[in-house]
Design an enzyme around this catalytic site. Structure first.
Site, short mmCIF file in Angstrom:
data_model
loop_
_atom_site.label_atom_id
_atom_site.label_comp_id
_atom_site.label_asym_id
_atom_site.label_seq_id
_atom_site.Cartn_x
_atom_site.Cartn_y
_atom_site.Cartn_z
N ILE A 48 45.00 42.33 -16.45
CA ILE A 48 45.95 41.79 -17.43
C ILE A 48 47.01 40.89 -16.77
CG2 ILE A 48 47.70 43.64 -17.42
CD1 ILE A 48 47.39 43.66 -20.52
N HIS A 64 39.77 52.20 -8.59
CA HIS A 64 39.37 50.86 -9.04
C HIS A 64 39.32 49.91 -7.87
CE1 HIS A 64 43.76 51.22 -9.39
NE2 HIS A 64 43.84 49.94 -9.07
N ASN A 103 43.34 49.82 -3.64
CA ASN A 103 44.64 50.37 -3.27
C ASN A 103 44.55 51.88 -3.40
OD1 ASN A 103 45.99 47.89 -2.79
ND2 ASN A 103 46.25 47.60 -4.99
P1 AMP Z 1 46.78 48.98 -8.64
O1 AMP Z 1 48.15 48.52 -8.25
O2 AMP Z 1 45.77 48.79 -7.54
O3 AMP Z 1 46.79 50.39 -9.19
O4 AMP Z 1 46.30 48.00 -9.78
C1 AMP Z 1 46.39 48.28 -11.14
C2 AMP Z 1 46.07 47.00 -11.86
O5 AMP Z 1 45.82 47.30 -13.22
C3 AMP Z 1 47.16 45.93 -11.83
O6 AMP Z 1 46.66 44.75 -11.21
C4 AMP Z 1 47.48 45.70 -13.30
O7 AMP Z 1 47.76 44.35 -13.60
C5 AMP Z 1 46.22 46.19 -13.97
N1 AMP Z 1 46.36 46.63 -15.36
C6 AMP Z 1 47.27 47.51 -15.84
N2 AMP Z 1 47.08 47.70 -17.16
C7 AMP Z 1 46.04 46.92 -17.52
C8 AMP Z 1 45.36 46.66 -18.75
N3 AMP Z 1 45.72 47.27 -19.90
N4 AMP Z 1 44.31 45.80 -18.74
C9 AMP Z 1 43.94 45.19 -17.61
N5 AMP Z 1 44.54 45.40 -16.41
C10 AMP Z 1 45.58 46.24 -16.37
#
Ligand code: AMP
Length: 119
Positions: free
Chosen positions: A30, A99, A86
């Site tokens: 997002i 992820h 991460n």
């Molecule tokens: P991390 O910091 O590795 O946990 O990454 C989490 C990621 O999830 C971040 O890059 C956010 O931008 C992404 N994210 C959070 N909520 C959503 C959502 N609803 N749809 C798509 N990506 C998301």
């Protein structure tokens, strides 16, 4: 534990889907950090890399295959990309559901490795 990603998996929060099968879902981040920024997640609620068990290794392998295919489909297989996981507070992991970030589509700055980080 419920997370934003478990809600995306169950469908109560929408996502911009790139790939899905019975075990894996991939969708656009997002807040993209690069022209191509896709998240690849297992449907199994594994909180982080720390909790990956030996029986999960085929799933982890399949996530890499999915990343490879998405990179091809989105046209960045040859130009290059990063597959980032991460894990834990120092990494900045914000969502406690395993992820991979697949990022590419532009020259990426060196974090670790890469030609610019070596003398
Ligand atoms: P991390 O910091 O590795 O946990 O990454 C989490 C990621 O999830 C971040 O890059 C956010 O931008 C992404 N994210 C959070 N909520 C959503 C959502 N609803 N749809 C798509 N990506 C998301």
């Amino acid at each position: 534990m419920e997370t934003i990603f478990s809600k995306i998996i169950e469908g109560s929060i929408p996502c911009n889907k790139v790939f899905e099968n019975e075990r894996i879902l991939a969708f656009y981040d997002i807040e993209p950090a690069a022209p191509v920024h896709v998240l690849i997640i297992p449907k199994k609620p594994i909180p982080s890399m720390n909790e990956v068990a030996p029986e999960d290794l085929p799933l982890i392998g399949e996530m890499h295959s999915v990343a490879q295919q998405i990179a091809k489909d989105l046209g960045i297989a040859e130009t290059g990309y990063r597959l980032i996981n991460n894990c834990g507070p120092d990494s900045g992991q914000a969502v406690s559901h395993l992820h991979y970030h697949l990022v590419g589509g532009a020259k990426l700055g060196a974090l670790v490795g890469g030609s610019s980080s070596h003398a």
